[in-house]
Scaffold this motif. Structure first.
Motif, short mmCIF file in Angstrom:
data_model
loop_
_atom_site.label_atom_id
_atom_site.label_comp_id
_atom_site.label_asym_id
_atom_site.label_seq_id
_atom_site.Cartn_x
_atom_site.Cartn_y
_atom_site.Cartn_z
N VAL A 106 0.85 -1.21 0.00
CA VAL A 106 0.00 0.00 0.00
C VAL A 106 0.88 1.25 0.00
N ARG A 107 1.90 1.25 0.86
CA ARG A 107 2.81 2.41 0.91
C ARG A 107 3.53 2.61 -0.41
N LEU A 108 4.02 1.52 -1.01
CA LEU A 108 4.71 1.64 -2.28
C LEU A 108 3.75 2.14 -3.36
N ALA A 110 1.27 4.09 -3.01
CA ALA A 110 0.97 5.51 -2.79
C ALA A 110 2.12 6.40 -3.26
N ARG A 111 3.32 5.89 -3.28
CA ARG A 111 4.52 6.62 -3.74
C ARG A 111 4.76 7.91 -2.98
N THR A 112 4.48 7.91 -1.70
CA THR A 112 4.68 9.12 -0.88
C THR A 112 6.03 9.10 -0.16
N ASP A 113 6.67 7.94 -0.08
CA ASP A 113 7.97 7.85 0.59
C ASP A 113 9.09 8.33 -0.33
N PRO A 114 10.23 8.71 0.26
CA PRO A 114 11.39 9.06 -0.58
C PRO A 114 11.82 7.85 -1.42
N PRO A 116 14.67 6.23 -1.91
CA PRO A 116 15.38 5.11 -1.27
C PRO A 116 14.45 4.21 -0.46
N GLU A 117 13.46 4.79 0.20
CA GLU A 117 12.50 4.00 0.97
C GLU A 117 11.60 3.18 0.04
N GLN A 118 11.22 3.74 -1.09
CA GLN A 118 10.41 3.00 -2.05
C GLN A 118 11.20 1.80 -2.58
N SER A 119 12.48 1.99 -2.81
CA SER A 119 13.33 0.87 -3.25
C SER A 119 13.41 -0.20 -2.18
N ARG A 120 13.56 0.22 -0.93
CA ARG A 120 13.60 -0.73 0.18
C ARG A 120 12.29 -1.50 0.28
N LEU A 121 11.16 -0.80 0.13
CA LEU A 121 9.85 -1.46 0.19
C LEU A 121 9.71 -2.48 -0.93
N ALA A 122 10.10 -2.12 -2.14
CA ALA A 122 9.99 -3.03 -3.28
C ALA A 122 10.83 -4.29 -3.05
N ARG A 123 12.03 -4.12 -2.52
CA ARG A 123 12.88 -5.28 -2.23
C ARG A 123 12.30 -6.13 -1.12
N SER A 124 11.74 -5.50 -0.11
CA SER A 124 11.12 -6.23 1.00
C SER A 124 9.92 -7.05 0.52
#
Length: 153
Positions: A106-108, A110-114, A116-124
């Motif tokens: 959901v967070r990814l 929304a694309r509201t995170d910076p 680097p955090e979006q990359s971390r979320l995608a990898r997670s």
């Protein structure tokens, strides 16, 4: 029915992995390219937010699989190890999804995170889906093969 529930959830994971695996080409980079993030995030925006009631159907199938597996474990029929192992495998696939993976998707989406955090979320999300896929495959195999494992009547 429990094998069918597992098969449905395995199919959902397969669809997710079609997008998630874009991460693999960039595993040695700190940040994923914008095109990759945009593709994965767009999918998760649709899958988690705009595709209602599909997320509710997926959650319902997860509950049916877990509850049905628990009931089969309590019934303790031959072979006695199949239901507990299938139940633990289902829980190992479903609980992380409920606790972490869905919120990350959901967070990814929304694309509201910076970035680097979006990359971390995608990898997670990719790691979670690969792990859950292995456990869900075990669920499908165990429930599908239960009659064969019991031997002749």
């Amino acid at each position: 029915m429990l094998a069918a529930c597992g098969g449905f959830l395995l199919a959902v994971l397969w669809m997710d992995l079609i997008f998630d695996t874009q991460v693999l080409r960039h595993r040695h980079e700190d940040e994923l390219p914008e095109a990759v993030l945009n593709s994965i995030a767009g999918y998760y925006r649709r899958a988690t937010t705009t595709a209602r009631p599909m997320p509710h159907l997926i959650a319902a199938v997860m509950v049916i699989l877990l509850c049905g597996s628990i009931v089969e474990t309590i019934r303790w029929q031959d072979p006695v190890w199949v239901a507990p192992v299938a139940t633990l495998s289902a829980a190992a696939a479903i609980i992380p999804a409920a606790v972490r993976t869905v919120s990350h998707a959901v967070r990814l989406g929304a694309r509201t995170d910076p970035l680097p955090e979006q990359s971390r979320l995608a990898r997670s999300i990719l790691r979670d889906h690969l792990t859950s896929g292995a456990f869900m495959l075990a669920v499908v195999v165990l429930w599908s093969a239960r009659g064969l494992l019991a031997g002749p009547a």
